[in-house]
Every structure is written in C-alpha cells, then in structure tokens.
Design an enzyme around this catalytic site. Structure first.
Site, PDB file in Angstrom:
ATOM      1  N   GLY A   1       0.789  -1.075   0.020  1.00 41.67           N
ATOM      2  CA  GLY A   1       0.048   0.107  -0.109  1.00 41.67           C
ATOM      3  C   GLY A   1       0.920   1.158   0.152  1.00 41.67           C
TER       4      GLY A   1
ATOM      5  N   ARG B   1      -2.935 -11.605  -2.627  1.00 41.65           N
ATOM      6  CA  ARG B   1      -2.938 -10.965  -3.698  1.00 41.65           C
ATOM      7  C   ARG B   1      -1.608 -10.257  -4.301  1.00 41.65           C
ATOM      8  NH1 ARG B   1      -5.095  -5.634  -4.483  1.00 41.65           N
ATOM      9  NH2 ARG B   1      -5.688  -5.880  -2.212  1.00 41.65           N
ATOM     10  N   SER B   2      -0.932  -9.936  -3.156  1.00 44.78           N
ATOM     11  CA  SER B   2       0.507  -8.954  -3.309  1.00 44.78           C
ATOM     12  C   SER B   2       1.602 -10.023  -3.353  1.00 44.78           C
ATOM     13  CB  SER B   2       0.547  -8.008  -2.510  1.00 44.78           C
ATOM     14  OG  SER B   2      -0.605  -6.934  -2.677  1.00 44.78           O
TER      15      SER B   2
ATOM     16  N   ARG C   1      -6.566   2.870  18.639  1.00 42.31           N
ATOM     17  CA  ARG C   1      -6.445   4.202  19.187  1.00 42.31           C
ATOM     18  C   ARG C   1      -6.988   4.523  20.530  1.00 42.31           C
ATOM     19  NH1 ARG C   1      -6.855   7.037  13.046  1.00 42.31           N
ATOM     20  NH2 ARG C   1      -5.018   6.052  12.156  1.00 42.31           N
TER      21      ARG C   1
ATOM     22  N   CYS D   1      -4.032  10.914  10.449  1.00 36.76           N
ATOM     23  CA  CYS D   1      -3.286  11.713   9.849  1.00 36.76           C
ATOM     24  C   CYS D   1      -3.519  13.333   9.793  1.00 36.76           C
ATOM     25  CB  CYS D   1      -3.289  11.350   8.191  1.00 36.76           C
ATOM     26  SG  CYS D   1      -4.802  11.224   7.486  1.00 36.76           S
TER      27      CYS D   1
ATOM     28  N   GLN E   1      -8.107  17.752   2.552  1.00 34.02           N
ATOM     29  CA  GLN E   1      -7.540  16.571   2.454  1.00 34.02           C
ATOM     30  C   GLN E   1      -7.143  16.056   1.096  1.00 34.02           C
ATOM     31  OE1 GLN E   1      -9.821  15.433   6.893  1.00 34.02           O
ATOM     32  NE2 GLN E   1      -8.748  13.822   5.813  1.00 34.02           N
TER      33      GLN E   1
ATOM     34  N   SER F   1      -4.664  11.038  -1.458  1.00 28.99           N
ATOM     35  CA  SER F   1      -3.750   9.944  -1.133  1.00 28.99           C
ATOM     36  C   SER F   1      -4.356   9.386   0.341  1.00 28.99           C
ATOM     37  CB  SER F   1      -2.444  10.399  -1.087  1.00 28.99           C
ATOM     38  OG  SER F   1      -2.409  11.457  -0.558  1.00 28.99           O
TER      39      SER F   1
ATOM     40  N   LYS G   1     -12.196  12.239  15.323  1.00 29.23           N
ATOM     41  CA  LYS G   1     -10.806  11.861  15.807  1.00 29.23           C
ATOM     42  C   LYS G   1     -10.038  13.292  16.281  1.00 29.23           C
ATOM     43  CE  LYS G   1     -10.743   8.123  12.559  1.00 29.23           C
ATOM     44  NZ  LYS G   1     -10.342   7.565  11.094  1.00 29.23           N
TER      45      LYS G   1
ATOM     46  N   ARG H   1     -12.487  16.519   1.373  1.00 29.57           N
ATOM     47  CA  ARG H   1     -11.599  16.001   0.498  1.00 29.57           C
ATOM     48  C   ARG H   1     -11.377  17.117  -0.655  1.00 29.57           C
ATOM     49  NH1 ARG H   1      -8.655  11.893   1.945  1.00 29.57           N
ATOM     50  NH2 ARG H   1     -10.618  10.715   2.395  1.00 29.57           N
TER      51      ARG H   1
ATOM     52  N   HIS I   1      -2.234  17.009   3.215  1.00 32.24           N
ATOM     53  CA  HIS I   1      -3.206  17.706   4.151  1.00 32.24           C
ATOM     54  C   HIS I   1      -2.979  18.912   4.575  1.00 32.24           C
ATOM     55  CE1 HIS I   1      -5.119  13.893   3.538  1.00 32.24           C
ATOM     56  NE2 HIS I   1      -5.335  13.457   4.798  1.00 32.24           N
TER      57      HIS I   1
END
Lengths: 343, 343
Positions: free
Chosen positions: B22, B49-50, B109, B139, B166, B169, B223, B245, B252
């Site tokens: 990722g 898959r990877s 968290r 983030c 934001q 990505s 958050k 976004r 960001h």
C-alpha cells in the site's frame, strides 16, 4: 429618502452593463435573458480592447461600445462589474446622467450612504438611494449570508468562524484559464506555468486571496465581518475567516461555525433553512447527500448541508454552504437588485 | 510498566511491514531507508493478492510474503498499515510472537492500554507498553497537533474549530487513481467515471470523509477531539471540525482557530512554532509566503503559516498548517515511534 430617478424606473428599463465582456458581465446578460427582465435597450460597455465584440442577446447581436463619460445617456440602471477603479471613475458619470448604479466592485461597499444589498436579506435598504448607487456584496459573503441570515433571524447571530473553498472563477477569466492550462500540463507532462497565482493551483490549494491587512487577515477575509455587519445590521458581528483558493472552476464553498444569542436546535434550523428563499437543503450525509460546487454551478440557489451542533461555540451551529459565486455571488444578485428597483 | 520485549530491542531490529504494497507501507520502506534505521531483516507482508511482488530496499529485492498468523517469528517491530480489520486480527499474533506492534489503523487508538503517540509531542507515553501495541494517530490529527501541541505548552489549549483540505492519497492508491483518471477525462473530453467517491473529486470538493455519527459529525472529524485529547492529555478538549476532500494528490491542509487558557501573542506563538521540532514556519503572506500542499509533499516537516489573532475565540489564534499525510501523517510517524523504541 427616494431619489428622483426611482420614479422614472417604473416606465423606463434601459440597462447598461459595464464590464460586459468579463465573466460576471456575461453572466449578467444571461440572468437578464433567463429571468425575462422587462428590458428596453441593453448597452454593453467595456474597455477599448473589447470594443466591437458582439454578444448574442435574445436572438440579436449587441455590439460592445467603449466605456466613456458619455455612455450613460438614457440608461436607467447601470450594472458595473469592471473593478473598483472603473466604478470609482465612471459610476458618478452614470449617476449624473440619471442612472441608478448597481456596483459589483468593493469601491462603495463601505460607504454609509450606499446600501449593500442581498435582496433576500435586506431589500428594505433599497429605500435609501441618496447617492444613486447600490453595492453588490463580496461573493463569499453573499453565499455565507444566504444561510446565516435566516438562522440569524431565528436565533440571533453573534459571531462566526469560517473557512472557504473558493473557485478560480473568482479571479475572473484568467483564473479559469490558469487552472485549465495547468490541468492540461499535468496530463501531457508539459511544464506547469504560473501566471496569475504565485504557486500552482492545480493539485494544490492556496491559503491567500488578495492583499493582507495589518491584522494578518486578508481584505477578502475581513469582508465577511465588515459587509456581514452592514447587511445584517449587526455592528458588533465578529468573524474569523480563512479564505482559500481551490482547484474548482466555479462555485464557492464555506465551512461555517456560528454562535447565536439563543440556543439553536438543529431541527428548527433545518426548517428555517428549508423555508428560506434562495436556499435549498441538501443534508443527509449518512446517505451521501451533501452539496458540492458541481451541484450549484449555473444554479440560483445556495445549497446547505452538514448541519449540526457546533462542539465549540456557545449556542453554536456548524454547516457547509455552497453557491455559484459568478451567479448568486455576483451577476444574479445584481440583477435581483435591479428587479427590486422596478417594484 | 515496561514490557519484556523492550529489552530485546536494544539488540534486535528485525522489522515487518504489514500492508507493504500500500501507499503507506511503501512510504514506511522509504523512511526506514532514508533515515538509516538500524535494521536487521525487513519482512514485507501483505494479502495473498500481493504475494510475490518485489520491492527494492537498500539495493536489494525483497519479496512480499503472504500475511499469516505465523509471519512474526523473529520480528522485533511490526508496522501495521493494512486497515483496522487486519490489525485487530493479526496484531495479537505479532505480540504473541514477541514483536512490538506500531499500528497505523484506528483499531486500537481508543484503547486506554495502548499509547497513541506523536513522538515530538508525547514520546513519554511509550513507557507503558503493557499490550505491546502502540497506535499511530489519524493523519489530519497528527498534522494539526504538530502545530497545536507547542502552542498548547505555551498557552494551554482549550478548544479548536478546524476545516480540513485533505488529499486523495488519504484514500490510498484508489483515491490517487480516481483523481488522475478524472483529470485526464476533463482534458480529453471523455465521460467522468466515479468509482471510489460518490461524486467527482476533480474540479470539486467533497465535504464528507468516512461514516457519519449520530451527532452529525463524521468519525474522521471526531478523531481530532478524541485522539487530540488522548495525545495532549486534555480530557476536556473540544473540537468542531469539518473534514473535506480536495483535488490534491498529497498533503493535508487545515485551517485552525484555537482558543487558549492564556492570552497568546502572535510573536511569542511564532517563536514557539519556529523552535518546535518537526515544524517550520512559512509565514509572510504580504510577500506571498505561505505553505501549500505542494510545499510539504515528500517532506518531513509540517509547515505553518497565516498565523494571526483569532477574531472570535477567547484568547484565540488562527493559523494554517500543512503536512504530508502519507509521511508525517502516517509512515514517518510510525518509523519515528520505532526509533524511539530503540532508545
């Protein structure tokens, strides 16, 4: 105090657009046409550079004339959108020729003898036309107040914190061209060229719009407090605003947190906004229903969503409002003022 | 309470990255390499898959292995960035195998036994590793707190109002692909396809990120209050946040208005931020100096500009902060936590 010119308006409806070849000037033509404005003659005025350009209006061609001191003979209402300098120089000539001026620049907004009007909010200010000039407010302020004013009537506005997401069309045709060119360059792999903005606007956001004042806010940011106070009749209004340019072609968005005198409940606020003229609710985020700039582009209504209690401000509401700033933020609002002058 | 595993770390530095293919996983590799992390073996773990994909690391090829319960034998620190479900399922296996887990998801968290750490702010929380798990914060919260935490130490933070800008990505590789594809379509004239986001993100902004809670805020918006409280040790922190976004690939930005216990003066605030590790000032708007997302992309520091007194909040400051959310907002912060564990 009603000016002599007002009575004439009941019979005569000759309009001049100053700055006819600009984005807002052309949108004014579109609004006059679409709304069936009771119009006699339309004169298109612009700088010598645009003289001779032709625009279609109601199926006929109108040729742009060069703006001079003598351009306003027989004009009843002059819609100015060619920058503050042009307004300061030529609006007095228009008034002297007997026209009422509706000015989209910031030249006269602070003048206590000039009403600053959003028709849905303070059309009553049009009673006092002592100077013969009506000012059209700043675009971001109009969009924000379209949602705030009905909430103010319900709960009593005290202050607001806002962050804007402003489209490049707010910088006029050059802003649109710059985003278009830079977007193309990112796809073709050419070098990005910056011309209007100090840094690229494609794939970027720019947290500075216009000149900075001594207090660290930009003039654009201070307009919310200054113009908002005047339009709402709230001398003590405080606003903390961050104005940001985003890579969007058209329509400004604003994230608003507002504090009120009385405790607002969200359901009442929702009803107040649903009933407000020129406002539509698009507010069901759990089902991905919220307003975006693409939703309001070329539309008349300002759209409100994300309505909720604010977690920080006393008696606070938070919401998101979007409006087409070329249209309701400028051209449509000016034409609506002209319509009110005819009443 | 210090976990048994900690002592081992002084000698052993085998790292596993879960979610290696990722965007954040790959950035973690880059951070480990660029910062000269004292690394034994690096294992790259991902879904079936990877499996078999190869990545260059320090001049050699590392093959991605499929993540299983038995993947963590001999691993000292496991960096997880493959979503909350994977963390909840596999972090316990990693801990059981003797690894310390640094988890980039939101899975742990809120757990009072799991420290939530931004090393420049609360590295001391790493003393208590009872569960063997350290959580990497959200983030947008990291970027905002990088500026707020030093101001909090100087003036005592009470509350904040924030609006975010934001990058795509933040939605991972699919967000980047969607903006790229839509941008290309606007240039070639093809139809826009929406796949990841409910409406186009090109030439648009989307005022909704993630699921909505009953209070009308999104989880992403909440958050700031929940994670900010924990990181700063401020149980009463209130935050009113709107997460949006924007069509930016990376980094960001956040417009912040913050209220403090003590009156902040702007010059002291400026000095505090200039001296803060991981923060750099870019704040001379009159000379068009301000931070934008393009300035921080691939950079370690969070940049702060537009610092000024807030016009609404008591003892308020307003500012603009930008940070690369793949890097400081995720991968770099996780690697910095790992570096602290070695101390």
């Amino acid at each position: 105090m009603v000016r002599a010119g007002m009575s004439k308006l009941n019979n005569m409806k000759n309009i001049a657009i100053v700055g006819a070849s600009g984005a807002v000037g052309r949108e004014m033509m579109l609004c006059l046409e679409q709304r069936g404005f009771p119009l006699g003659r339309l004169r298109l005025l612009a700088s010598a550079r645009s003289k001779g350009r032709e625009f279609d209006f109601r199926g006929e061609k109108i040729v742009v004339e060069e703006l001079t001191e003598d351009s306003f003979s027989g004009v009843d209402i002059a819609l100015f959108s060619a920058g503050g300098g042009i307004s300061r120089e030529f609006a007095p000539h228009a008034v002297r020729a007997g026209a009422l001026v509706i000015d989209n620049s910031s030249a006269f907004r602070g003048d206590p003898d000039v009403p600053l009007v959003v028709p849905e909010i303070n059309a009553d200010a049009l009673q006092d036309l002592a100077r013969g000039i009506i000012a059209n407010p700043n675009c971001t302020t109009i969009v924000t107040l379209m949602a705030l004013a009905p909430l103010h009537r319900a709960f009593g506005l005290r202050s607001l914190v806002a962050a804007s997401y402003q489209a490049v069309s707010g910088s006029g045709a050059r802003g649109i061209a710059e985003l278009k060119d830079q977007t193309k360059a990112t796809v073709t792999g050419e070098d990005l060229r910056t011309d209007l903005y100090p840094v690229p606007i494609v794939s970027n956001v720019i947290p500075l719009i216009g000149p900075v004042e001594d207090n660290g806010y930009t003039q654009e940011e201070m307009k919310m407090e200054r113009e908002g106070s005047k339009i709402l009749g709230l001398p003590g209004l405080r606003a903390s605003v961050t104005c940001v340019r985003v890579p969007v072609y058209r329509s400004h968005s604003v994230a608003v947190s507002a504090s009120f005198e009385r405790e607002p409940d969200v359901e009442t606020a929702r009803k107040v906004l649903a009933d407000a003229p020129g406002v539509a609710l698009k507010d069901d985020p759990a089902n991905a229903i919220f307003p975006t700039p693409l939703d309001t582009t070329n539309g008349d209504d300002c759209l409100v969503g994300r309505l909720r209690r604010d977690h920080v401000l006393d008696n606070g509401l938070a919401f998101w409002v979007v409006g087409d700033q070329v249209r309701k933020g400028a051209a449509l609002n000016a034409v609506q003022i002209a319509e009110h002058l005819l009443k």
